[in-house]
Design an enzyme around this catalytic site. Structure first.
Site, PDB file in Angstrom:
ATOM      1  N   PRO A 137       0.791  -1.228   0.000  1.00 32.60           N
ATOM      2  CA  PRO A 137       0.000   0.000   0.000  1.00 32.60           C
ATOM      3  C   PRO A 137       0.825   1.281   0.000  1.00 32.60           C
ATOM      4  CG  PRO A 137      -0.128  -1.096   2.141  1.00 32.60           C
ATOM      5  CD  PRO A 137       0.523  -2.057   1.191  1.00 32.60           C
ATOM      6  N   ASN A 138       0.375   2.206  -0.793  1.00 32.35           N
ATOM      7  CA  ASN A 138       0.924   3.572  -0.904  1.00 32.35           C
ATOM      8  C   ASN A 138       2.264   3.650  -1.631  1.00 32.35           C
ATOM      9  OD1 ASN A 138      -1.241   4.814   0.654  1.00 32.35           O
ATOM     10  ND2 ASN A 138      -0.365   3.724   2.390  1.00 32.35           N
ATOM     11  N   ARG A 158       4.844  11.236  -2.112  1.00 30.46           N
ATOM     12  CA  ARG A 158       4.636  11.107  -0.660  1.00 30.46           C
ATOM     13  C   ARG A 158       5.949  11.302   0.098  1.00 30.46           C
ATOM     14  NH1 ARG A 158       4.675   4.719   1.114  1.00 30.46           N
ATOM     15  NH2 ARG A 158       3.996   5.606   3.080  1.00 30.46           N
ATOM     16  N   TYR A 161      11.224   8.921   1.408  1.00 33.36           N
ATOM     17  CA  TYR A 161      11.145   8.022   0.255  1.00 33.36           C
ATOM     18  C   TYR A 161      11.777   8.579  -1.022  1.00 33.36           C
ATOM     19  CZ  TYR A 161       7.802   5.896   3.441  1.00 33.36           C
ATOM     20  OH  TYR A 161       7.219   5.337   4.549  1.00 33.36           O
ATOM     21  N   ASN A 199       8.054  -5.343  -0.890  1.00 27.23           N
ATOM     22  CA  ASN A 199       7.919  -4.270   0.097  1.00 27.23           C
ATOM     23  C   ASN A 199       6.457  -4.271   0.554  1.00 27.23           C
ATOM     24  OD1 ASN A 199       7.731  -1.993   1.634  1.00 27.23           O
ATOM     25  ND2 ASN A 199       8.787  -0.644   0.188  1.00 27.23           N
ATOM     26  N   ALA A 246       3.112  -0.629   4.898  1.00 35.68           N
ATOM     27  CA  ALA A 246       2.561  -0.578   6.269  1.00 35.68           C
ATOM     28  C   ALA A 246       2.073  -1.950   6.752  1.00 35.68           C
ATOM     29  CB  ALA A 246       1.431   0.439   6.337  1.00 35.68           C
ATOM     30  N   HIS A 250       4.023  -4.173   9.353  1.00 32.19           N
ATOM     31  CA  HIS A 250       3.964  -4.000  10.803  1.00 32.19           C
ATOM     32  C   HIS A 250       2.689  -4.570  11.423  1.00 32.19           C
ATOM     33  CE1 HIS A 250       7.180  -1.426   9.558  1.00 32.19           C
ATOM     34  NE2 HIS A 250       6.362  -0.603   8.940  1.00 32.19           N
ATOM     35  N   ASP A 307       1.833 -15.365   7.048  1.00 35.25           N
ATOM     36  CA  ASP A 307       1.429 -16.747   6.787  1.00 35.25           C
ATOM     37  C   ASP A 307       1.466 -17.073   5.295  1.00 35.25           C
ATOM     38  OD1 ASP A 307       1.104 -16.982   9.496  1.00 35.25           O
ATOM     39  OD2 ASP A 307      -1.079 -17.128   9.467  1.00 35.25           O
ATOM     40  N   GLU A 310      12.424  -9.128   1.803  1.00 29.72           N
ATOM     41  CA  GLU A 310      11.659  -7.934   2.192  1.00 29.72           C
ATOM     42  C   GLU A 310      12.535  -6.696   2.026  1.00 29.72           C
ATOM     43  OE1 GLU A 310       9.253  -8.308   5.763  1.00 29.72           O
ATOM     44  OE2 GLU A 310      10.077  -6.419   6.485  1.00 29.72           O
ATOM     45  N   HIS A 335      12.652  -2.379   2.466  1.00 29.53           N
ATOM     46  CA  HIS A 335      12.092  -1.091   2.892  1.00 29.53           C
ATOM     47  C   HIS A 335      12.998   0.025   2.403  1.00 29.53           C
ATOM     48  CE1 HIS A 335       9.016  -3.024   5.165  1.00 29.53           C
ATOM     49  NE2 HIS A 335       9.942  -3.823   5.664  1.00 29.53           N
ATOM     50  N   ILE A 336      12.385   0.999   1.798  1.00 29.51           N
ATOM     51  CA  ILE A 336      13.129   2.128   1.240  1.00 29.51           C
ATOM     52  C   ILE A 336      13.754   2.952   2.368  1.00 29.51           C
ATOM     53  CG2 ILE A 336      12.856   4.282  -0.066  1.00 29.51           C
ATOM     54  CD1 ILE A 336      10.376   2.766  -1.413  1.00 29.51           C
ATOM     55  N   SER A 337      12.955   3.261   3.364  1.00 29.46           N
ATOM     56  CA  SER A 337      13.419   4.084   4.492  1.00 29.46           C
ATOM     57  C   SER A 337      14.015   3.179   5.570  1.00 29.46           C
ATOM     58  CB  SER A 337      12.248   4.888   5.068  1.00 29.46           C
ATOM     59  OG  SER A 337      11.281   4.020   5.631  1.00 29.46           O
ATOM     60  N   ARG A 384      12.646   5.414  12.669  1.00 29.60           N
ATOM     61  CA  ARG A 384      11.339   6.075  12.623  1.00 29.60           C
ATOM     62  C   ARG A 384      10.478   5.653  13.830  1.00 29.60           C
ATOM     63  NH1 ARG A 384       9.075   5.519   6.696  1.00 29.60           N
ATOM     64  NH2 ARG A 384       7.656   7.103   7.537  1.00 29.60           N
ATOM     65  N   ARG A 410       7.079   1.079  13.597  1.00 27.06           N
ATOM     66  CA  ARG A 410       7.725   0.575  12.372  1.00 27.06           C
ATOM     67  C   ARG A 410       8.922  -0.331  12.669  1.00 27.06           C
ATOM     68  NH1 ARG A 410       5.331   3.842   8.340  1.00 27.06           N
ATOM     69  NH2 ARG A 410       4.796   5.872   9.214  1.00 27.06           N
TER      70      ARG A 410
HETATM   71  C1  DQA Z   1       8.119   1.334   3.952  1.00 32.94           C
HETATM   72  C2  DQA Z   1       8.162   1.582   5.465  1.00 32.94           C
HETATM   73  C3  DQA Z   1       6.790   1.364   6.087  1.00 32.94           C
HETATM   74  O1  DQA Z   1       6.844   1.613   7.478  1.00 32.94           O
HETATM   75  C4  DQA Z   1       5.786   2.325   5.481  1.00 32.94           C
HETATM   76  O2  DQA Z   1       4.498   2.070   5.986  1.00 32.94           O
HETATM   77  C5  DQA Z   1       5.787   2.309   3.996  1.00 32.94           C
HETATM   78  C6  DQA Z   1       7.051   2.182   3.280  1.00 32.94           C
HETATM   79  C7  DQA Z   1       9.467   1.655   3.281  1.00 32.94           C
HETATM   80  O3  DQA Z   1       9.647   1.214   2.155  1.00 32.94           O
HETATM   81  O4  DQA Z   1      10.311   2.344   3.869  1.00 32.94           O
HETATM   82  O5  DQA Z   1       4.756   2.514   3.365  1.00 32.94           O
HETATM   83  O6  DQA Z   1       7.837  -0.034   3.730  1.00 32.94           O
END
Ligand code: DQA
Length: 142
Positions: A10-11, A18, A23, A74, A77, A80, A87, A98, A100-102, A107, A111
């Site tokens: 998501p997002n 954003r 990011y 990725n 959210a 978490h 599963d 997995e 994560h960009i950030s 943070r 997270r």
């Molecule tokens: C994220 C980190 C997550 O906490 C956040 O909800 C995201 C992006 C990252 O790529 O840093 O949407 O997965």
């Protein structure tokens, strides 16, 4: 099986617009193009899927089982919160890395926990868009 799946939650479709301080300014399309170019150089194909819906991500993981050399994921959210994604990853034999960009550990406390990472082959955190390329590299050289 010279195929890799790039899966985003998501997002992630909002990249470039954003929270640029976390990011950056690159878009999801940039990531897909760059990872696609990298894997192609090594004779691999890249499929890409992004969804804002947990169930669609789960369905995608199920369908991906046995089809790909590896999955770069990725979960955003859902990382978490989602036992269901944990599963789903656990239920398939295709390895998942997995990304994560950030740097989620710098943070908010919520997270710092990943529900999904224990089911994954590996995790790359905080290296920006490069993290996706490194994950691809891991599957190519594996
Ligand atoms: C994220 C980190 C997550 O906490 C956040 O909800 C995201 C992006 C990252 O790529 O840093 O949407 O997965």
């Amino acid at each position: 099986m010279k195929k890799i799946l790039l899966l985003n939650g998501p997002n992630i479709n909002r990249l470039g617009k954003r929270e640029k301080e976390f990011y950056g300014t690159f878009t999801l399309e940039d990531i897909e193009n760059d990872v696609g170019a990298l894997v192609q150089k090594h004779g691999y194909e890249l499929d890409c899927f992004q969804s804002n819906h947990e169930g669609e991500l789960i369905d995608c993981l199920h369908k991906a089982d046995g089809v790909y050399k590896g999955i770069i994921f990725n979960p955003a959210a859902y990382t978490h919160t989602s036992i269901a994604l944990h599963d789903a990853i656990q239920s398939i034999s295709t390895p998942v890395i997995e990304v994560h960009i950030s740097n989620v550990h710098q943070r908010e406390a919520f997270r710092h926990v990943s529900m999904t990472a224990p089911a994954c082959h590996g995790q790359i955190v905080g290296l920006g868009a490069l993290g996706y390329q490194l994950a691809a590299q891991a599957f190519i050289t594996d």
